[in-house]
Scaffold this active site. Structure first.
Site, short mmCIF file in Angstrom:
data_model
loop_
_atom_site.label_atom_id
_atom_site.label_comp_id
_atom_site.label_asym_id
_atom_site.label_seq_id
_atom_site.Cartn_x
_atom_site.Cartn_y
_atom_site.Cartn_z
N SER A 26 1.11 -1.35 -0.03
CA SER A 26 0.19 -0.08 -0.23
C SER A 26 1.04 1.24 0.02
O SER A 26 0.10 2.55 0.15
CB SER A 26 -1.33 0.10 0.83
OG SER A 26 -0.48 0.20 2.79
N ASP A 197 -1.34 8.28 9.85
CA ASP A 197 -1.92 7.41 10.87
C ASP A 197 -1.58 6.24 11.42
O ASP A 197 -2.01 5.25 11.98
CB ASP A 197 -2.56 6.56 9.90
CG ASP A 197 -2.23 5.73 8.64
OD1 ASP A 197 -0.90 5.04 8.99
OD2 ASP A 197 -2.74 5.29 8.03
N HIS A 200 1.20 4.75 6.97
CA HIS A 200 1.13 5.15 5.69
C HIS A 200 1.53 6.47 6.39
O HIS A 200 2.16 7.11 7.04
CB HIS A 200 0.29 4.97 4.94
CG HIS A 200 -0.06 3.55 4.39
ND1 HIS A 200 -1.62 3.44 6.04
CD2 HIS A 200 -0.28 2.71 4.29
CE1 HIS A 200 -1.55 2.11 5.49
NE2 HIS A 200 -0.88 1.57 4.52
#
Length: 246
Positions: A26, A197, A200
């Site tokens: 991600s 967060d 990330h």
């Protein structure tokens, strides 16, 4: 329109743009987002010389990425690839309670080695490959994010460091390049500012990784020239003289 000036010709008649391929989870998938913008920073840095291609897959670990790697890279001509980043481990390093994503560290290390070997067999030299170690995890912030989004919290920053060390060791075994992102993040005064967060990137984290990647990108692309002539070198009355030979 075949045969007329300016018509679209068959594939292969235009110059192939050099490419940098970003492969990972991600953090790579979000690398052109507003906060996780390290990919777009790279793209801006090599604009008009090289395309930066995002091949990130949110939630994936090395076990899954090894399977899809041949499927991802078969669309490219290895001669066009200037550099590849492999940025994995944020999911592998989940605690073993997360049976869906966790991969044992010894397997993680071997899978990275296997992927580098696969890329070399494809024709991409080890000098063009950069392994990026998994990042720091701000456990407090990430736990809050997990609770807010209905996920189990299974991250440990100490475990992330163990996987980062394994990534560095894999790079040494392969003789390829490596960025120990975990160690570089741990050197920063306020780690929380690097992450939006807890896992990330915030913009500060994206800029940190971009700065760490920049020397490798310069080395990989310094021989490249701008694609197509500078506008000042084009005769407006006869543009075909400067442009048609490409």
């Amino acid at each position: 329109m075949d045969g007329k000036e300016g018509s679209i010709k068959s594939p292969g008649t235009s110059p192939n743009w050099p490419k940098i391929i970003l492969f990972g989870d991600s953090i790579t998938q979000f690398s052109f987002s507003e906060d996780g913008c390290w990919g777009s920073l790279l793209s801006n840095f090599v604009q008009r010389k090289c395309d930066v291609i995002n091949r990130g897959f949110s939630g994936y670990n090395t076990r899954w990425c090894k399977v899809i790697l041949p499927k991802v890279f078969r669309e490219f001509n290895c001669k066009d690839i200037m550099m590849v980043t492999i940025f994995l481990g944020a999911n592998d390093s989940n605690l073993s309670a997360n049976t869906h994503q966790h991969v044992p560290v010894s397997e993680y290390k071997q899978l990275l080695i296997d992927m580098v070997e696969n890329l070399q067999n494809y024709g991409i030299a080890r000098e063009k490959i950069v392994l990026i170690a998994p990042p720091v995890c701000d456990e407090e912030t990430w736990e809050k994010d997990c609770i807010a989004n209905g996920r189990h919290f299974t991250k440990c920053n100490k475990e992330a460091g163990i996987f980062a060390k394994a990534c560095v060791e894999a790079a040494k075994t392969c003789g390829t390049n490596c960025i120990d992102l975990y160690s570089e993040m741990m050197k920063q005064e306020n780690i929380k500012e690097l992450l939006n967060d807890g896992l990330h990137f915030a913009p500060a984290g994206s800029h940190l990784l971009f700065d760490l990647l920049k020397p490798f990108v310069i080395k990989a692309t310094q021989h490249l020239k701008d694609m197509f002539p500078d506008w000042k070198d084009i005769d407006n009355e006869n543009p075909h003289e400067a442009l048609n030979h490409l």
